[in-house]
Motif scaffolding. Structure first.
Motif, mmCIF file in Angstrom:
data_model
loop_
_atom_site.group_PDB
_atom_site.id
_atom_site.type_symbol
_atom_site.label_atom_id
_atom_site.label_comp_id
_atom_site.label_asym_id
_atom_site.label_seq_id
_atom_site.Cartn_x
_atom_site.Cartn_y
_atom_site.Cartn_z
ATOM 1 N N TYR A 101 -35.935 50.906 63.746
ATOM 2 C CA TYR A 101 -37.000 50.353 64.883
ATOM 3 C C TYR A 101 -36.775 50.997 66.104
ATOM 4 O O TYR A 101 -37.741 51.001 66.910
ATOM 5 C CB TYR A 101 -37.112 48.898 64.784
ATOM 6 N N LEU A 102 -35.434 51.623 66.518
ATOM 7 C CA LEU A 102 -35.162 51.897 67.819
ATOM 8 C C LEU A 102 -36.063 53.261 68.041
ATOM 9 O O LEU A 102 -36.259 53.724 69.143
ATOM 10 C CB LEU A 102 -33.751 52.423 67.820
ATOM 11 N N PHE A 103 -36.676 54.064 67.023
ATOM 12 C CA PHE A 103 -37.212 55.290 67.246
ATOM 13 C C PHE A 103 -38.661 55.194 66.713
ATOM 14 O O PHE A 103 -39.110 54.200 66.063
ATOM 15 C CB PHE A 103 -36.567 56.439 66.296
ATOM 16 N N ALA A 104 -39.517 56.088 67.305
ATOM 17 C CA ALA A 104 -40.878 55.934 66.923
ATOM 18 C C ALA A 104 -41.332 57.211 66.884
ATOM 19 O O ALA A 104 -41.052 58.273 67.806
ATOM 20 C CB ALA A 104 -41.667 55.089 68.151
ATOM 21 N N ASP A 105 -42.426 57.823 65.995
ATOM 22 C CA ASP A 105 -42.817 59.077 65.850
ATOM 23 C C ASP A 105 -43.709 59.235 67.219
ATOM 24 O O ASP A 105 -44.459 58.313 67.489
ATOM 25 C CB ASP A 105 -43.888 58.877 64.810
ATOM 26 N N GLY A 106 -43.523 60.539 67.914
ATOM 27 C CA GLY A 106 -44.383 60.713 68.886
ATOM 28 C C GLY A 106 -43.965 60.462 70.416
ATOM 29 O O GLY A 106 -44.534 60.529 71.302
ATOM 30 N N GLN A 107 -42.664 59.764 70.178
ATOM 31 C CA GLN A 107 -42.190 59.223 71.480
ATOM 32 C C GLN A 107 -40.797 59.893 71.671
ATOM 33 O O GLN A 107 -39.665 59.372 71.706
ATOM 34 C CB GLN A 107 -41.826 57.674 71.258
ATOM 35 N N SER A 108 -41.046 61.293 71.773
ATOM 36 C CA SER A 108 -39.647 61.970 72.437
ATOM 37 C C SER A 108 -38.985 61.656 73.354
ATOM 38 O O SER A 108 -37.745 61.708 73.243
ATOM 39 C CB SER A 108 -40.297 63.510 72.395
ATOM 40 N N VAL A 109 -39.509 61.149 74.452
ATOM 41 C CA VAL A 109 -38.744 60.926 75.951
ATOM 42 C C VAL A 109 -37.918 59.560 75.562
ATOM 43 O O VAL A 109 -36.839 59.336 75.685
ATOM 44 C CB VAL A 109 -39.731 60.499 76.739
ATOM 45 N N GLY A 110 -38.734 58.642 74.848
ATOM 46 C CA GLY A 110 -38.272 57.311 74.570
ATOM 47 C C GLY A 110 -37.008 57.359 73.475
ATOM 48 O O GLY A 110 -35.820 56.814 73.420
ATOM 49 N N ASN A 111 -37.163 58.345 72.481
ATOM 50 C CA ASN A 111 -36.280 58.592 71.522
ATOM 51 C C ASN A 111 -35.063 59.226 71.866
ATOM 52 O O ASN A 111 -33.790 58.932 71.546
ATOM 53 C CB ASN A 111 -36.790 59.444 70.250
ATOM 54 N N MET A 155 -31.160 58.090 72.042
ATOM 55 C CA MET A 155 -29.807 58.634 71.810
ATOM 56 C C MET A 155 -28.859 58.880 72.620
ATOM 57 O O MET A 155 -27.663 58.799 72.319
ATOM 58 C CB MET A 155 -30.398 60.024 71.075
ATOM 59 N N LEU A 156 -29.276 59.314 73.967
ATOM 60 C CA LEU A 156 -28.433 59.549 75.119
ATOM 61 C C LEU A 156 -28.013 58.114 75.504
ATOM 62 O O LEU A 156 -26.548 58.074 75.480
ATOM 63 C CB LEU A 156 -29.148 60.084 76.291
ATOM 64 N N HIS A 157 -28.446 57.131 75.464
ATOM 65 C CA HIS A 157 -27.701 55.659 75.738
ATOM 66 C C HIS A 157 -26.620 55.535 74.728
ATOM 67 O O HIS A 157 -25.598 54.925 75.061
ATOM 68 C CB HIS A 157 -28.861 54.747 75.595
ATOM 69 N N ILE A 158 -27.019 55.665 73.407
ATOM 70 C CA ILE A 158 -26.119 55.271 72.276
ATOM 71 C C ILE A 158 -25.100 56.065 72.546
ATOM 72 O O ILE A 158 -23.644 55.816 72.443
ATOM 73 C CB ILE A 158 -26.737 55.437 70.969
ATOM 74 N N LEU A 159 -25.273 57.492 72.559
ATOM 75 C CA LEU A 159 -24.153 58.538 72.674
ATOM 76 C C LEU A 159 -23.161 57.972 73.854
ATOM 77 O O LEU A 159 -21.703 57.874 73.646
ATOM 78 C CB LEU A 159 -24.506 59.774 72.759
ATOM 79 N N THR A 160 -23.625 58.035 75.035
ATOM 80 C CA THR A 160 -22.882 57.603 76.195
ATOM 81 C C THR A 160 -22.110 56.523 76.233
ATOM 82 O O THR A 160 -20.893 56.207 76.515
ATOM 83 C CB THR A 160 -23.472 58.083 77.523
ATOM 84 N N GLY A 161 -22.814 55.477 75.804
ATOM 85 C CA GLY A 161 -22.300 54.264 75.560
ATOM 86 C C GLY A 161 -20.979 53.878 74.708
ATOM 87 O O GLY A 161 -20.158 53.231 74.740
ATOM 88 N N THR A 162 -21.298 54.547 73.241
ATOM 89 C CA THR A 162 -20.115 54.362 72.379
ATOM 90 C C THR A 162 -18.932 55.041 73.071
ATOM 91 O O THR A 162 -17.908 54.779 72.928
ATOM 92 C CB THR A 162 -20.612 55.440 71.161
ATOM 93 N N ILE A 163 -19.012 56.391 73.688
ATOM 94 C CA ILE A 163 -17.837 57.067 74.272
ATOM 95 C C ILE A 163 -17.294 56.137 75.402
ATOM 96 O O ILE A 163 -16.211 56.149 75.298
ATOM 97 C CB ILE A 163 -18.306 58.325 74.723
ATOM 98 N N ILE A 220 -36.481 50.969 78.090
ATOM 99 C CA ILE A 220 -37.178 49.742 78.010
ATOM 100 C C ILE A 220 -38.416 49.620 78.581
ATOM 101 O O ILE A 220 -39.257 49.059 77.605
ATOM 102 C CB ILE A 220 -36.059 48.810 78.639
ATOM 103 N N PRO A 221 -38.729 50.318 79.802
ATOM 104 C CA PRO A 221 -40.116 50.229 80.103
ATOM 105 C C PRO A 221 -41.094 51.042 79.054
ATOM 106 O O PRO A 221 -42.275 50.777 79.041
ATOM 107 C CB PRO A 221 -40.201 51.097 81.371
ATOM 108 N N LEU A 222 -40.550 52.155 78.443
ATOM 109 C CA LEU A 222 -41.302 52.831 77.391
ATOM 110 C C LEU A 222 -41.851 52.249 76.085
ATOM 111 O O LEU A 222 -42.928 52.263 75.791
ATOM 112 C CB LEU A 222 -40.717 54.279 77.394
ATOM 113 N N ARG A 223 -40.514 51.730 75.544
ATOM 114 C CA ARG A 223 -40.763 51.065 74.367
ATOM 115 C C ARG A 223 -40.517 49.647 74.142
ATOM 116 O O ARG A 223 -40.970 49.153 73.415
ATOM 117 C CB ARG A 223 -39.783 51.700 73.435
ATOM 118 N N GLY A 224 -39.838 49.000 75.388
ATOM 119 C CA GLY A 224 -39.710 47.759 74.937
ATOM 120 C C GLY A 224 -38.580 47.463 74.212
ATOM 121 O O GLY A 224 -37.760 48.450 73.677
ATOM 122 N N THR A 225 -38.058 46.188 73.595
ATOM 123 C CA THR A 225 -37.130 45.885 72.890
ATOM 124 C C THR A 225 -37.375 44.904 71.726
ATOM 125 O O THR A 225 -38.659 44.175 71.768
ATOM 126 C CB THR A 225 -36.070 44.984 73.439
#
Length: 227
Positions: A45-55, A59-67, A110-115
Motif C-alpha cells: 500500500y506504500l506505492f501507487a501506480d503513476g505516483q513516481s514522485v511519491g514512490n 523508497m528514499l525514506h526507507i533506504l536512508t532511514g534503515t541505514i 505524506i502530503p502527496l499520498r497520506g498514510t
C-alpha cells in the motif's frame, strides 16, 4: 570493576540491539525491492501506480532511514569517539545527512499520498519527520560553531529520533506478544494505534529533555575539566 561491568553491559546491549535490528533491515531492503518492481502497487500500500514522485520519496525514506538506524548506535561507542575521533566526526556527518534526507523524504511523501492510518497518523508522522529534520539541522549547526554543549544536547535528541522507526516496530512487536494485538486494527485506527502514532517518539524526546536538564551542569563541568 564498575567500568568493566559497564563496558560488558553496553556490549551486550549493542549485540541485542543489532540482533533485533536484523529483521528490520531485511524488511527495509525488501520494501525497496518491491518499490523497484513493476507491480509495486499490488504488493504494498506504500506505492501507487503513476505516483513516481511519491514512490521515489518513500523508497528514499526507507533506504536512508534503515541505514540511519543501523549506524547511529556506533556513535555511543566511547573507544571510537576517543581513539578514532576523525571517524566519529565523519560518521556524524553521514548520520546528519541521512537524517535530513529521511525526514525530508517522509515529509514529501505524506502530503502527496497520506498514510494508511488517516489524518491522525499523517499529522503524527509529519511531526516526527519535522523533529528528525530539525534535530539534524541543529546538530550540524552546533558542530559547525563548535558548541560542545549544544552538540551534546542535540546529539542525544537526534539519537533517539533516529531510532524512531525501529522503536515503532518494536512497540508493536512487544504489544502483540503480550496482548495478541488488543486495540490494534489492520487500518491502524484502533486505540493502541492512535496512541502509538505519537508514542514512538514524543515520550522519548520528553525523557531526553528531562535528562539534558538534569545533567547539563555535570556535562558543563566535564567540558571545563576536559573529561
Amino acid at each position: 570493576m564498575r567500568t568493566l561491568r559497564s563496558r560488558v553491559a553496553f556490549s551486550l546491549l549493542l549485540i541485542v540491539f543489532y540482533l533485533t535490528l536484523l529483521p528490520f533491515v531485511v524488511h527495509g531492503f525488501g520494501m525497496i525491492g518491491i518499490g523497484l518492481s513493476d507491480d509495486a502497487a499490488r504488493n504494498s500500500y506504500l506505492f501507487a501506480d503513476g505516483q513516481s514522485v511519491g514512490n521515489a520519496a518513500m523508497m528514499l525514506h526507507i533506504l536512508t532511514g534503515t541505514i540511519l538506524v543501523a549506524l547511529v548506535p556506533l556513535q555511543l561507542i566511547r573507544a571510537l569517539r576517543q581513539r578514532f575521533n576523525r571517524f566519529h566526526r565523519a560518521l556524524g556527518g553521514v548520520l546528519i545527512a541521512l537524517a535530513l534526507i529521511t525526514g525530508l523524504a517522509g515529509m514529501t511523501y505524506i502530503p502527496l499520498r497520506g498514510t494508511i492510518g488517516g489524518p491522525v497518523m499523517s499529522v503524527a508522522f509529519f511531526l516526527y519527520g519535522l523533529c528528525l529534520f530539525t534535530s539534524a539541522l541543529m546538530l550540524a549547526r552546533m558542530a559547525r560553531t563548535r558548541n560542545r554543549e549544544g552538540h551534546w544536547a542535540w546529539g542525544l535528541r537526534l539519537f533517539w529520533l533516529a531510532l524512531g522507526s525501529w522503536l515503532y516496530r518494536l512497540h508493536y512487536t512487544l504489544w502483540y506478544l503480550l496482548t495478541g494485538g488488543v486495540g490494534s486494527k489492520s487500518d491502524f485506527s484502533g486505540p493502541f494505534d492512535l496512541v502509538q502514532n505519537f508514542a514512538f517518539f514524543l515520550p522519548y524526546l520528553l525523557a531526553v529533555q528531562i535528562w539534558i536538564m538534569r545533567n547539563r551542569s555535570v556535562h558543563q563541568g566535564a567540558l571545563v575539566t576536559g573529561l
